[in-house]
Scaffold this active site. Sequence first.
Site, mmCIF file in Angstrom:
data_model
loop_
_atom_site.group_PDB
_atom_site.id
_atom_site.type_symbol
_atom_site.label_atom_id
_atom_site.label_comp_id
_atom_site.label_asym_id
_atom_site.label_seq_id
_atom_site.Cartn_x
_atom_site.Cartn_y
_atom_site.Cartn_z
ATOM 1 N N GLY A 80 0.825 -1.212 0.000
ATOM 2 C CA GLY A 80 0.000 0.000 0.000
ATOM 3 C C GLY A 80 0.854 1.254 0.000
ATOM 4 O O GLY A 80 1.182 1.754 -1.060
ATOM 5 N N SER A 178 5.195 -5.376 -3.014
ATOM 6 C CA SER A 178 4.891 -3.981 -3.264
ATOM 7 C C SER A 178 5.485 -3.090 -2.172
ATOM 8 O O SER A 178 6.694 -3.134 -1.942
ATOM 9 C CB SER A 178 3.379 -3.801 -3.425
ATOM 10 O OG SER A 178 3.074 -2.574 -4.023
ATOM 11 N N TYR A 179 4.661 -2.312 -1.435
ATOM 12 C CA TYR A 179 5.237 -1.481 -0.368
ATOM 13 C C TYR A 179 5.777 -2.335 0.778
ATOM 14 O O TYR A 179 6.530 -1.835 1.627
ATOM 15 C CB TYR A 179 4.228 -0.460 0.158
ATOM 16 C CG TYR A 179 4.907 0.644 0.950
ATOM 17 C CD1 TYR A 179 5.473 1.742 0.307
ATOM 18 C CD2 TYR A 179 5.024 0.560 2.335
ATOM 19 C CE1 TYR A 179 6.139 2.724 1.026
ATOM 20 C CE2 TYR A 179 5.676 1.546 3.067
ATOM 21 C CZ TYR A 179 6.234 2.627 2.400
ATOM 22 O OH TYR A 179 6.905 3.596 3.110
ATOM 23 N N ASP A 422 5.465 -6.265 -14.800
ATOM 24 C CA ASP A 422 4.958 -5.222 -13.907
ATOM 25 C C ASP A 422 5.637 -3.901 -14.240
ATOM 26 O O ASP A 422 6.863 -3.813 -14.264
ATOM 27 C CB ASP A 422 5.253 -5.609 -12.455
ATOM 28 C CG ASP A 422 4.893 -4.507 -11.471
ATOM 29 O OD1 ASP A 422 3.927 -3.762 -11.742
ATOM 30 O OD2 ASP A 422 5.571 -4.410 -10.431
ATOM 31 N N HIS A 475 2.397 -7.415 -11.183
ATOM 32 C CA HIS A 475 2.819 -6.858 -9.900
ATOM 33 C C HIS A 475 2.625 -7.840 -8.740
ATOM 34 O O HIS A 475 3.452 -7.914 -7.838
ATOM 35 C CB HIS A 475 2.032 -5.570 -9.634
ATOM 36 C CG HIS A 475 2.495 -4.787 -8.461
ATOM 37 N ND1 HIS A 475 3.773 -4.293 -8.350
ATOM 38 C CD2 HIS A 475 1.843 -4.404 -7.325
ATOM 39 C CE1 HIS A 475 3.900 -3.629 -7.215
ATOM 40 N NE2 HIS A 475 2.740 -3.685 -6.570
#
Length: 498
Positions: A80, A178-179, A422, A475
Amino acid sequence: MAGMTKISILCITCCLLMTMTTEAAPQGSLVTQLPGFNGTFPSNHYSGYVSIGGKHLFYYLVVSEGNPAEDPVVLWLNGGPGCSSFDGFVYEHGPFNFEQKSKGAMPTLHLNPYSWSKVSNILYLDSPAGVGFSYSEDPSQYVTGDLQTASDTHAFLLSWFQQYPEFLSNPFYISGESYAGVYVPTLSFQVATGIQNGTKPLLNLKGYMVGNGVTDRKFDGNALVPFAHGMALISDQIYEGVIEACGINYSNSTSPKCDEKLQLVGQAIAGLNIYDVLEPCYHDPGTKSGNTTSTKNSNLPSSFQQLGKSSEKPLGVRKRMFGRAWPFQAPVEDGFVPLWPQLAAQSNSRDVPCFDDEVATKWLNDPAVREAIHAKPASVSGPWELCTDRIRYYHDAGSMIPYHQNLTAKGYKALIFSGDHDMCVPYTGSQAWTRSLGYKIVDQWRSWQSNDQVAGYLQAYENNLTFLTVKGAGHTVPEYKPQEALDFYSRWLAGKPI
């Protein structure tokens, strides 16, 4: 040097956790049934809350279908920041596949043959407080950042393993995407420091893995143009023009000429699905002719493009739509990090950008589901959202490269994997920063296979560091390539060659 300063701060917080007392085993945490599933669970499921300083963090444990007493315990974190790890549970590598037979209906659950619980005990955590089912009665605790999140999650782990002492001797790994490229190394460093300091209970950390992870402002920022050129998304002329005007480090340029050339890149890739350039792009029906190049007036950088949601999609299938011309996730600047719903609102969108998560939202907000998994009702913890704007988050840990250097030098094994299509956090950045560590190559660039087919490529370095790509994945690798993901995951955990 700045990154090492952040590491020192984490060292101090580790010492504060050494005074924790042992808690009793959780009562009533066993999940006995789930709405939408009529079969028998292949293994036990447990869920509930661990309270840390007034913050109530929600977890869901899927016990291994293999040998629970010996198989690794793997913590999974979605990114996020502000996104629930039930994203991974529902759409990626959880024990079920979700089928929505008609629009608006509750989904039917089927066993997932590629669940990561086939080979591991997998622990999904909603973090930080305010995300998913995790909450606090004190709204001021929703202001957080990298360092506080790592500290809270370490405290959660110490308490959780006290409640589930049968897993203390199992190999323990920290993973995410991701984050979580920030969550994972900062937490891993915190846990490693706790082990070094004798923090009880003593966790059996063996390593960590990061998928398409945010890592470093320079490497992430410089990843897109080489990716776009390599994927034939921009011409030689555009690519050469960027290099000539910006140099090879264009991610923080203040040159008008450089900005002009970068605008050509943005125009060329506008309309693509940034999470997987092979997948269709779905546009807001109100966007004329599917145009995604216009920019709404806002306080956001001009590179943020219109976000939207399609009303026409196959039932039960999540579709990812074009978010903005420049990667939505990376690079991440130091300081306040705009959350996905906040960015969507700035662009007059109705939803979290690029996602349609009706299935997860419908299922996880059903009162019977919340009761079955021991989540508090919406009146207490709030409605479940894929990504929240309830928290205020700060990127305050700097570059992750010093963390990776520290952890791998201490002998913790690390797998850095990337879906190679991605465009949000392109593989080009991950490949570049892993190489920048200067470690000796011990397994030269080569293909790896799944189901007798080339599934991607890898290069392994000394200090147990491996960089791996997954061919054709976006991703969220396990969502796009579930069989291949389970293959490399299983082999890496078992210490077998990939």
